[in-house]
Structure formats: C-alpha cells, structure tokens
Design an enzyme around this catalytic site. Structure first.
Site, PDB file in Angstrom:
ATOM      1  N   CYS A 257       0.533  -1.315  -0.021  1.00 45.21           N
ATOM      2  CA  CYS A 257      -0.630   0.094   0.219  1.00 45.21           C
ATOM      3  C   CYS A 257       1.125   1.385   0.329  1.00 45.21           C
ATOM      4  CB  CYS A 257      -0.991  -0.197   1.083  1.00 45.21           C
ATOM      5  SG  CYS A 257      -2.074   0.935   0.597  1.00 45.21           S
ATOM      6  N   HIS A 347      -3.582  -5.370  -0.076  1.00 45.34           N
ATOM      7  CA  HIS A 347      -3.533  -6.328   1.152  1.00 45.34           C
ATOM      8  C   HIS A 347      -3.671  -7.430   1.283  1.00 45.34           C
ATOM      9  CE1 HIS A 347      -3.974  -2.336   3.622  1.00 45.34           C
ATOM     10  NE2 HIS A 347      -4.349  -1.520   2.486  1.00 45.34           N
ATOM     11  N   GLU A 349      -2.389  -8.776   4.174  1.00 44.78           N
ATOM     12  CA  GLU A 349      -2.628 -10.028   5.312  1.00 44.78           C
ATOM     13  C   GLU A 349      -4.035  -9.597   5.599  1.00 44.78           C
ATOM     14  OE1 GLU A 349      -4.041  -5.395   5.682  1.00 44.78           O
ATOM     15  OE2 GLU A 349      -1.980  -6.678   4.961  1.00 44.78           O
TER      16      GLU A 349
END
Length: 373
Positions: A257, A347, A349
């Site tokens: 990001c 992202h 995660e």
C-alpha cells in the site's frame, strides 16, 4: 433549504451536494475526505485501519452493524476514520463474539456519523465527480451555505503528511510464533495489527519502528529483511532516502500500500491521486508474471505511475510492474528483477478477507532465504 439550518444530521460535500439523515454514533461535527468502501463485511477492520485517518467513510453495503464489535478484531489501538456514513444501522447485534453494538462503539470513540438513505446516490456522485472534502454535522445551527463554506476551508488530502500521526512513537517487537527464522524491521507508516502477525506466523521476529526511522535505526536491529507498511496521506510528502539506501545495500524489501508507493518513488517513479480510489474487499488484480487473478482487499487513494509494457531502468537495476488492477489498469505491484525487492498496492494480510494474496508473505520469506544462501 434556503438560509435555514437543516434538521437532523447532514452530510455536506465541498461541491455543495447535501444529504440529510439521522445522527449515528457520536454527536458533533467532523471533516475529512469523502470516500466509499464496497466491503460487505469487515467494518471493524475498516474503522481501525490507520490508512483511513482524516477520511469520512461511506459503506456501500445497505446494512451495517449486524455482527456488532468485539475486542479481538481491531487492527490498531483506536478508530481512525474521521466520520462514518451508513444507510441502515442494524437494530440488533447477532454474533456470539460481540461485546457491544457498532453505534455504541462509535460513541465511545467519538466518531461522528450519519445514517441516511442516499448512500447509493452518494457513491455514484463520488464516482462521477471524484473524492472530495466533506463534513458531517449533527443538528447544525448554521445554514447550509455556511456549512459548505466550512467544508471548503478544511484541509485537502493532496500534500498531507500523515504517517507520523498514526505510527507508533516507540519501537516494539512482535515475537516469532514457533521457531524463529528471520528478523524483520517493519517501518510503521500506519501498520495494521494483522501484518506483523502474518510474518510472525512464518517465523519472523518483527521489530516495528516509527515512521521516522532512519537507515541507521533500521539497520541497528540487524534485519534479514525490511518491510514498509500501509498508511495514510500523500506519498509525495514522504522522505524515501532511507529506503533508497536499503535498496543500494541490497537488503530484502517488501512493501504494501503506502509502502508500495514509497518503493515506486524510491525507484524514481511518480505518484498521483486516483479519481475516487480503491476501497473494499473485491478488487480483481492480475499477476503479470503468471496471469493469475486474485480478489484482493484495497484501501488507497494514490497510485504509482509506471510503464505497463515491460521492464524499465532504475538506479537499482531493472524493475517491472508485477500486478495490475483489471478494473482500471492501475499499477498494483512492483519488483526489482534482481529478486531482492518487491511491493504490492493491496493488502495481503486481508483482515477481514479475502486471502488470495497471503502467499506474498511466503514470497518475502523466500526472498530473505535466497539472500542468505
């Protein structure tokens, strides 16, 4: 409305568009960049994502708050959104993990919100006109014209240097889960709690450092690899000198990001503001190398400007765009062809979901292992 103050709560955009509704969350007023999130779930993770600092977030899903809020899923120490817009708040909480309702949580955190029937119209307006400044006012006493003028005097996101406002002030360590394999220095630009956890699951001891960490401070933890996190603000304001020195030294690097945008700027590329950004859990991204398409979670209003037609030269050797967004061909990943550094705009995660990109943490560990071979 003429010169009269509106009744109830009101959402005011800087171009003069006004939406009326009911107060939701805390009473008061708030200002921020107006954006929308297309996720049908994961609202607690959205609220506590530091990348949303100074943004008013509208949820496009029509019913929000069904599962309440719990004390296990926050991604950081507090709610970061500047304001919250929903169509219909859930009247009941229906989840065994819930500790409180979403409305009560917003009140506790002092987040001013509005419940209104026009979230679809708002989203279409932002897609046509672009992200813009906005304000939410609970029972305002001023006429609309004055509220619009106050919104227009609020800060813009372009040129905003926000990472240090949300990052940790002091270093801390997330220990490896199980046997330790590597030491990772993670520069906190607005890191989500799940990110160091994903690395810890893979045997990484993660030293989380402030956003202002210098090259010397990063290298003082003797890292096997370095990670730059997500975060808010305009990447053009960030100092990338430490990252350039890391790349010169050949230290394995992974960024996501905001970290992807800083990697791009360190490579000599520019960044630009997207018209209305990518925010949600349903963005299709293609790996240029394999052709594989991942459904991915996003939260970014800026992007890297890089050639999509093949490798390009940088001060650190040849690089290429590794991933592209299939909706708008936006750059979603970069990598050096020497195999030492890579980044993605989305992202991996993925709290909460999807998990198509979780392999990128394994790839980071493989980059470190190859560097040590």
């Amino acid at each position: 409305m003429g010169g009269e103050a509106p009744r109830g709560a009101v959402l005011v955009l800087e171009d003069g568009r006004v939406f009326q509704g009911s107060p939701y969350g805390a009473d008061g007023e708030t200002f921020g960049e107006m954006v929308f999130n297309t996720g049908m779930t994961g609202y607690q993770e959205t609220l506590t994502d530091p990348s949303y600092h100074r943004q008013i977030v509208a949820m496009t899903a029509p019913h929000i708050g069904n599962t309440g809020v719990n004390d296990e899923d926050p991604e950081s120490r507090r709610v970061w959104v500047a304001g919250y817009v929903v169509r219909e708040p859930s009247r009941v909480v229906s989840n065994w993990r819930a500790d409180r309702s979403l409305g009560d949580y917003l009140k506790e955190q002092g987040v001013v919100g509005i419940a209104m029937s026009g979230t679809r119209a708002l989203t279409r307006h932002l897609r046509e006109r672009g992200a813009m400044r906005a304000g939410i006012f609970s029972a305002p006493s001023e006429p609309v014209e004055d509220l619009v003028e106050r919104v227009r005097r609020s800060p813009r996101m372009e040129g905003a240097d926000l990472a240090a406002e949300v990052a940790t002030a002091e270093p801390y360590v997330v220990p490896a889960i199980g046997a330790k394999r590597f030491t990772v220095a993670a520069v906190d630009l607005g890191i989500k709690g799940m990110t160091p956890h994903r690395m810890a699951e893979r045997g990484c001891e993660v030293h989380v450092l402030p956003a202002t960490a210098t090259y010397e401070q990063i290298m003082a933890v003797e890292p096997d690899g370095v990670f730059f996190s997500n975060g808010p603000g305009d990447p053009a304001t960030a100092d990338v000198s430490a990252l350039r020195r890391l790349l010169e030294a050949g230290v394995p690097f992974f960024g996501i990001c905001f970290g992807n945008q800083l990697f791009g700027r360190a490579l000599g590329l520019s960044t630009y503001k997207l018209r209305y950004g990518h925010r949600g859990v349903n963005q299709p991204v293609q790996d240029v190398r394999t052709g594989k398409v991942e459904i991915s979670a996003h939260n970014h209003g800026f992007a890297v400007d890089a050639p999509l037609d093949g490798p390009f030269e940088t001060p650190f050797g040849a690089a290429e765009v590794s991933h592209v967004n299939l909706n708008d061909r936006c750059v979603e990943g970069l990598r050096l062809l020497n195999g030492r550094a890579f980044s993605v705009q989305y992202h991996p995660e993925a709290a909460a979901g999807p998990h198509d990109a979780a392999y990128l943490f394994d790839e980071f560990c493989e980059v470190i292992a190859r560097a040590q071979a």
